[in-house]
Motif scaffolding. Structure first.
Motif, PDB file in Angstrom:
ATOM      1  N   ALA A  31       0.967  -1.140  -0.059  1.00 48.18           N
ATOM      2  CA  ALA A  31       0.028   0.104   0.027  1.00 48.18           C
ATOM      3  C   ALA A  31       0.870   1.083   0.098  1.00 48.18           C
ATOM      4  N   THR A  32       2.096   1.223   0.089  1.00 49.62           N
ATOM      5  CA  THR A  32       2.994   2.229   0.328  1.00 49.62           C
ATOM      6  C   THR A  32       4.056   2.414  -0.894  1.00 49.62           C
ATOM      7  N   LEU A  33       4.400   3.911  -1.076  1.00 46.48           N
ATOM      8  CA  LEU A  33       5.345   4.210  -1.990  1.00 46.48           C
ATOM      9  C   LEU A  33       6.682   4.870  -1.504  1.00 46.48           C
ATOM     10  N   GLY A  34       6.973   4.831  -0.193  1.00 43.06           N
ATOM     11  CA  GLY A  34       8.195   5.426   0.235  1.00 43.06           C
ATOM     12  C   GLY A  34       7.952   6.519   1.160  1.00 43.06           C
ATOM     13  N   ASN A  35       8.814   7.062   1.656  1.00 48.93           N
ATOM     14  CA  ASN A  35       8.742   8.324   2.514  1.00 48.93           C
ATOM     15  C   ASN A  35       9.172   9.531   2.113  1.00 48.93           C
TER      16      ASN A  35
END
Lengths: 191, 604
Positions: free
Chosen positions: B165-169
């Motif tokens: 669900a995430t792309l990075g910070n």
């Protein structure tokens, strides 16, 4: 959203200090140390005085000097505080009028010269501060300057050759010569 | 094109291609956080900054959070640039004692620099203090480039990852982009530029003596700086005789370096890279051209590397190179052909060993035709918008190349990050069209392209033409829009179309004859820049988020190959079709009509 304000603001502040203050000031320091003259605008020292910069052109209207590129800056040509071009489109009548007037001025200063006029000598530069003209534009003016100064035309042409710059590594740049440098040396030549 | 021009363009392409792999690999390593030595060296600083920010580096974000953070970061940045401009008269580092900038111009400039556009409705040397340039405009040169970079990296991660669900910070990505990529490259490049004669000094403007005495007239000013009028309302002039020329100074090289590397384009001076203090030699000019294309070209390799198949990146680069080749050939040819109206006056425009010849109005002697045409092609193909010549004086088809480069969405290398993500959106549309033709569910890099991705792609592609064409249409119907035009006939229309095209694509180059520093243009173009930048960015991040969630489909015999010549042609076809269908009518009314008028009068 509120949780993001802290990282956004802190990062912006850090980046402002790093890239907006530390980086340019470090570059000023290194520039002054490694390339003193260049970092300060490449001043041209001549007879104990700063006679301008070798990178910034000056206006010449005396027919005894080489003329540079026409300059569209206001209120005076070669105003280094208002750089820019003419912004005239290729079909604009004001462009043809300006070029016609410049050709007339060149012909009036040198009535015997019937050669076609090199294009850079009658068109405004992009910066309005172009320090250079093409070799064609310099040679076009050589006979006029020789006649008005009582010099041998061969000497004037030799001076242009000596001051000319070609292509860097055979690829970069156009054949050209610095107008201010030419004119400073001209004043030293004795007839 | 003559031999010199071929050689110049070959040298440019050769050097860019040589840098693609090493730099692309380095960028991939940085953005993936691999323990290469620069990252180990900066690890401590990185940790401290993130602690101050209250950020845990390992905590990743979903697409919406990533997008929201980026918008907030850029909005704060714009507010800071706005404040610096308004308050510069009371702040330090203002040796020329420049007054605060007017609100509408400050608004326009703040948006312009945060959106990586760097449209300039002001003259740097007479409007912006050193502090504004450094801490406002210069900082945004870094941050807007980093913002583009992280969006591209997020989209790549969308393809590279699966079922997450995430792309990075965002904060880590921004920090690394500046610390390890933009800042080191800029520092080295700045020093090279100083060696060539680009000014780098905080000293005040410098008076020098001219060889010849100057006589001219200027408007007479009252003590408060307003022009003095006579009884009939005409401005009075006064004669001036002087041997003084005032040379501007400033921290130019540091800004010039990131202006080019970050595909920003906002000149320290009004004449931009035509100014000898920004771009003094043919070598500095060549390096400035290389710098614009450097990171965008390398990102194609970064993309291939991060999705685990470098051929995918080379295919995207190949499509860019084809578009570049066509553009530079046309621009060089028509600029070298010169202006038939001047030929009729007895002007020598031939290219010889003694001169570059061609259409020299607005061009610098040291660059001539070929280097100016190459610069303009690259500056509009990337989203830079720097110029080493006066674009308003280009031939009609020379300026058409610049216009069309932007109207294609700036995918000829493109801006830092923006070029890659725009091209990948076209790739998604391309595989969708191909999928329709062969009756298969479209997929790209193992990800099924479905309704949501197509909707978002359509938004990302259509926002730009909408703001450009609607903006142009509004401007030509209003007298506030028309009265700013500086040239008669179709060229005046081109000036307006160019302004909105440049703003909508976050390019920033301009036909300078348009008097753009008016309330109408400052607000209209400011809005155009903001929408043209952030609307597609949100759509791209939404696509990235959706792709990251999907499973990866293993390649089968029925999978369309997306690294071969067929795909390159498909991609090119998509880019050209969308661009041409949208903009040909406007181009026909502008540069095409002007071209026919220019050459028609010459022969007729």
């Amino acid at each position: 959203m509120p949780a993001m304000i802290r990282p956004a603001a802190t990062l912006l502040l850090f980046m402002t200090l790093l890239t907006g203050i530390a980086y340019p000031i470090t570059m000023c320091g290194l520039g002054a140390m490694l390339f003193t003259g260049q970092a300060q605008g490449s001043p041209l020292y001549w007879g104990g005085r700063t006679m301008g910069s070798r990178l910034i052109g000056q206006n010449f209207s005396d027919p005894r000097y080489f003329w540079g590129r026409p300059s569209a800056t206001t209120p005076q040509p070669y105003n280094a505080l208002a750089s820019g071009g003419s912004n005239l489109g290729p079909l604009n009548a004001a462009l043809t009028t300006a070029v016609t007037e410049r050709i007339a001025a060149l012909r009036a200063a040198d009535p015997g010269n019937t050669a076609a006029v090199p294009v850079d000598l009658v068109t405004a530069s992009g910066s309005g501060l172009d320090p250079e003209i093409s070799l064609a534009a310099a040679n076009y003016q050589a006979d006029r300057i020789a006649r008005l100064r009582g010099l041998d035309p061969g000497r004037v042409r030799a001076l242009i050759r000596a001051k000319s710059r070609g292509k860097f590594l055979g690829v970069l740049g156009e054949p050209r010569v610095n107008v201010l440098e030419l004119n400073l040396v001209l004043d030293l030549l004795k007839s | 094109m003559n031999a010199g021009a071929w050689l110049l363009n070959a040298a440019f392409l050769g050097l860019i291609l040589a840098c693609v792999k090493p730099l692309g690999l380095y960028i991939a390593n940085v953005m993936e956080g691999r323990p290469i030595w620069p990252l180990r060296l900066g690890a401590d600083l990185e940790r401290r900054v993130l602690r101050l920010c209250g950020v845990t580096a390992t905590q990743e974000m979903g697409w919406a959070e990533y997008a929201l953070g980026l918008l907030l970061f850029n909005a704060l940045g714009a507010a800071l640039v706005y404040a610096l401009q308004r308050l510069q008269a009371w702040l330090p580092l203002n040796p020329a004692r420049l007054p605060g900038v007017a609100p509408d111009l400050a608004f326009n400039t703040a948006i312009s620099f945060t959106t990586n556009t760097n449209w300039q409705a002001y003259s740097g040397e007479s409007a912006m203090s050193y502090l504004t340039q450094m801490a406002g405009l210069g900082v945004q040169n870094f941050l807007s480039a980093a913002s583009g970079l992280v969006v591209a990296v997020a989209l790549i991660r969308g393809f590279a990852r699966h079922s997450v669900a995430t792309l990075g910070n965002l904060w880590v990505d921004l920090l690394r982009g500046v610390l390890y990529i933009l800042l080191p490259l800029a520092a080295v490049f700045a020093l090279v530029l100083v060696s060539q004669g680009v000014v780098q000094s905080l000293a005040a403007y410098r008076d020098v003596t001219t060889l010849e005495v100057q006589h001219y007239s200027q408007p007479r000013l009252a003590p408060d700086g307003t022009p003095v009028l006579d009884t009939s309302g005409q401005a009075l002039t006064e004669a001036v005789t002087t041997r003084t020329q005032t040379l501007p100074m400033g921290p130019v090289a540091s800004q010039e370096a990131i202006k080019q590397l970050g595909t920003n384009g906002g000149g320290f001076f009004n004449a931009n890279s035509a100014h000898p203090f920004e771009n003094p030699t043919p070598l500095s000019n060549f390096l400035e051209i290389l710098a614009m294309a450097l990171i965008p070209a390398a990102l194609t390799y970064t993309f291939g590397r991060m999705v685990g198949d470098t051929r995918q990146g080379w295919a995207v680069l190949a499509a860019m190179l084809v578009l570049f080749g066509g553009a530079v050939l046309i621009a060089t040819h028509y600029e070298q052909a010169g202006n038939p109206q001047l030929a009729a006056l007895g002007v020598d425009q031939r290219a010889t060993a003694q001169q570059s010849g061609g259409n020299m109005e607005g061009k610098e002697t040291r660059f001539g035709i070929s280097a100016s045409a190459l610069f303009i092609t690259v500056t509009t193909g990337t989203s830079t918008g720097a110029t080493d010549a006066d674009l308003d004086s280009f031939t009609p088809l020379g300026s058409l190349v610049a216009l069309f480069n932007m109207q294609l969405g700036e995918v000829v290398f493109g801006g830092v990050g923006t070029g890659l993500y725009s091209m990948l959106i076209f790739a998604i549309i391309g595989v969708f069209i191909a999928g329709l033709m062969i009756g298969r569910t479209p997929e790209y890099l193992g990800k099924k392209i479905e309704a949501f991705e197509m909707k978002m792609s359509a938004i990302a592609i259509l926002v730009m033409p909408t703001v450009v064409l609607v903006g142009t249409a509004i401007a030509v119907t209003l007298s506030a829009g028309r009265s700013a035009v500086g040239n008669p006939g179709p060229h005046g229309f081109v000036e307006i179309l160019y302004a909105f095209t440049s703003a909508g694509n976050n390019n920033g180059s301009a036909l300078g004859g348009l008097s753009a520093n008016s309330v109408f243009y400052n607000l209209a173009l400011g809005a155009t820049m903001w929408l043209g930048r952030f609307w597609p960015i949100v759509a791209v991040l939404a696509i990235a988020g959706a792709l990251a969630r999907k499973k990866r489909i293993p390649a089968s015999s029925g999978t369309m190959v997306t690294h071969g010549p067929t795909f390159v042609v498909l991609l090119l076809g998509t880019v050209l079709l969308v661009g041409a269908l949208t903009f040909v009518p406007a181009l026909a009314l502008g540069p095409v009509v002007e071209h026919i008028m220019l050459w028609g009068t010459a022969h007729g």
